[in-house]
Design an enzyme around this catalytic site. Structure first.
Site, PDB file in Angstrom:
ATOM      1  N   GLN A  45       0.860  -1.786   0.442  1.00 36.86           N
ATOM      2  CA  GLN A  45      -0.202   0.197   0.112  1.00 36.86           C
ATOM      3  C   GLN A  45       0.936   1.551  -0.200  1.00 36.86           C
ATOM      4  O   GLN A  45       1.859   0.705   0.330  1.00 36.86           O
ATOM      5  CB  GLN A  45      -1.077  -0.004   1.376  1.00 36.86           C
ATOM      6  CG  GLN A  45      -2.075  -0.844   1.158  1.00 36.86           C
ATOM      7  CD  GLN A  45      -3.144  -1.115   2.399  1.00 36.86           C
ATOM      8  OE1 GLN A  45      -3.387  -1.671   3.409  1.00 36.86           O
ATOM      9  NE2 GLN A  45      -3.612   0.650   2.715  1.00 36.86           N
ATOM     10  N   HIS A  46      -0.231   2.523   0.122  1.00 34.43           N
ATOM     11  CA  HIS A  46       0.700   3.999   0.056  1.00 34.43           C
ATOM     12  C   HIS A  46       2.289   4.187  -1.308  1.00 34.43           C
ATOM     13  O   HIS A  46       1.874   5.710  -1.257  1.00 34.43           O
ATOM     14  CB  HIS A  46       1.225   3.843   1.427  1.00 34.43           C
ATOM     15  CG  HIS A  46       0.436   3.639   2.863  1.00 34.43           C
ATOM     16  ND1 HIS A  46      -0.744   3.796   2.306  1.00 34.43           N
ATOM     17  CD2 HIS A  46       0.133   2.694   3.741  1.00 34.43           C
ATOM     18  CE1 HIS A  46      -1.482   3.525   3.953  1.00 34.43           C
ATOM     19  NE2 HIS A  46      -0.242   2.974   3.996  1.00 34.43           N
ATOM     20  N   ASP A  85      -1.958  -4.899  -0.040  1.00 37.81           N
ATOM     21  CA  ASP A  85      -2.240  -6.256   0.399  1.00 37.81           C
ATOM     22  C   ASP A  85      -2.052  -6.579   1.891  1.00 37.81           C
ATOM     23  O   ASP A  85      -3.164  -7.972   1.571  1.00 37.81           O
ATOM     24  CB  ASP A  85      -0.413  -6.188   1.207  1.00 37.81           C
ATOM     25  CG  ASP A  85       0.238  -5.091   1.551  1.00 37.81           C
ATOM     26  OD1 ASP A  85      -0.778  -4.271   2.376  1.00 37.81           O
ATOM     27  OD2 ASP A  85       1.118  -5.141   1.816  1.00 37.81           O
TER      28      ASP A  85
END
Length: 481
Positions: free
Chosen positions: A81-82, A239
């Site tokens: 992520q991110h 994820d």
């Protein structure tokens, strides 16, 4: 390869350090083939990876899967992520991606929180308070430190978006991963134009948010993967949302994931909004919510302590009053981005094994501190805590979680739950099922249950006391060079 009972699907897990691919029988959940390839992460103050490494790793992982991948009817990508992926007008990376564990944007996170109405505004608007891991803070950091890269950027993507777009040729994302950016409004489930305007990001540069169960596209002609043209591509997701799908998690069941980062989360039907910033109010990949708390330091940090002590990671010893806060990469929960590791209570008779146990205790303490905030108030505390991730099969991790949580612990036997969740999402495209129901049909959460033991309140109180007393020291920036 033995004959499959149903169509084959591919689930991908593009994580921080490697990419895994599973070819799965959609009828039974049996893993027919698998592949794995590493990628590198820069060291030092930043954590960066060239996105083209992810694509090369995906190609290699699928090559290892052989003919089974070519027979797949659908594919889905789960990813870390991110991460901020900046692309030019030709779809090529402008610079390496800024990863979730790059904490250089901590000053921007504080500034954005203050400039746009404070923590309560952000929690109500996006479900989360900006932290250095969030994409919006990384974009603000890039605008401040590398304005020429921002000027060259024509499209902004998350890691899983980048791989999906390489497959389909279309810029798409999903609600689960979009909810970790800081510019997706959880109440309206749309990009937040006020936040985007504030950080100078044109919404036309962002991917379309594909609905749960919707087809993101099909595999295009111009690619070097062993898929047939027209293979269906699912939306994919972040994820943690993929792992929740892979477990078929129902509301109220707590999950603790022990990986490079540590996470605790649960599926909820209530939209979360925690102004303290401890809980990130993520969306899941199905239409519900995934309140989550994340630590930056988990298995990698404990393994580093073991290596410094020249010990095997299982060589822990009990009976210690030493406290070790393993915040080797700064920390997100508690929110201490400038912190470094801290050791307190060292004595002549302290052993190396006790120091290692203290590292486990410090890592698990951070996760358990957020668990009650993640779970809905009506969740049953006697339900087993699902323990997943690379550390879940380690005896020292299992025993530490049992002792500090006081809860029964279940360790699913299924491995690669992120890739399995992505595979369940791909299977859902073919069958019309809820992907979580697909995973439950595959019985992915099955595994031994370790009984509850008495909660070690003394250790928890000692760590909390050291953390409180040391807060000014932990908040002080340290020289990383």
């Amino acid at each position: 390869m033995s004959a499959a009972e149903g169509p084959l699907v591919v689930g991908v897990d593009s994580s921080t350090q490697s990419t895994k691919a599973l070819v799965v029988d959609a009828s039974t959940g049996r893993v027919v083939a698998s592949g794995h390839a590493p990628h590198t992460v820069s060291s030092g103050a930043g954590r960066e990876t060239d996105p083209r490494q992810w694509w090369d790793a995906l190609c290699e992982a699928l090559r290892q899967c052989g003919e089974a991948a070519h027979e797949a009817a659908a594919v889905s990508v789960g990813g870390q992520q991110h991460g901020l992926v900046t692309l030019d007008g030709h779809g090529e990376p402008v610079r390496p991606a800024l990863l979730w564990n790059d904490v250089r944007s901590a000053p921007q996170a504080r500034r954005l929180t203050e400039e746009l109405g404070g923590a309560k505004f952000w929690a109500e608007r996006t479900g989360s308070v900006p932290a250095a891991s969030f994409t919006v803070t990384k974009w603000a950091w890039l605008a401040e430190h590398e304005p020429e890269a921002v000027r060259a950027t024509k499209a902004v993507r998350l890691p899983h978006d980048y791989l999906t777009e390489r497959l389909t040729g279309q810029g798409t994302t999903d609600r689960g991963d979009a909810s970790g950016t800081g510019w997706w409004a959880s109440r309206t489930e749309a990009y937040d134009e006020e936040i985007l305007a504030h950080v100078g990001l044109d919404p036309a540069m962002l991917p379309r948010v594909v609905r749960p169960g919707e087809i993101a596209g099909t595999v295009r002609d111009s690619h070097d993967l062993p898929f047939s043209k027209g293979t269906l591509v699912a939306p994919g997701t972040g994820d943690n949302a993929a792992a929740a799908l892979g477990l078929g998690v129902r509301p109220g069941v707590a999950v603790m994931s022990l990986g490079t980062s540590g996470t605790v989360y649960a599926v909820s039907q209530r939209r979360p909004a925690d102004p303290s910033g401890t809980v990130a109010g993520f969306a899941d990949a199905r239409g519900d919510w995934l309140p989550l708390a994340c630590t930056l330091n988990c298995t990698l940090a404990v393994d580093r302590v073991a290596a410094l002590l020249h010990l095997d990671r299982e060589a822990v010893e009990p009976g210690t009053a030493v406290t070790l806060l393993p915040y080797l990469d700064g920390e997100r929960t508690p929110n201490l981005p400038n912190a470094s590791g801290l050791l307190h209570g060292l004595r002549h008779d302290t052993t190396a094994g006790q120091l290692l146990q203290a590292a486990y205790d410090g890592a698990v303490h951070s996760l358990l501190g957020a668990l009650d905030l993640v779970l809905d108030q009506d969740a049953d505390p006697s339900e087993p805590l699902l323990l997943i991730g690379g550390g879940a099969r380690g005896t020292a991790w299992q025993q530490t979680v049992r002792r500090l949580s006081g809860r029964p612990v279940q360790v699913p036997e299924a491995r690669e739950l992120v890739a399995l969740g992505a595979a369940a999402q791909a299977a859902g495209l073919l069958t019309g099922e809820d992907p979580a129901a697909v995973a439950r049909r595959w019985d992915t959460a099955a595994g031994p249950v370790l009984d509850a033991v008495e909660r070690d309140e003394e250790t928890l109180a000692r760590i909390a006391g050291v953390l409180s007393d040391a807060a000014p020291l932990l908040e002080r920036p340290t020289d990383t060079h």
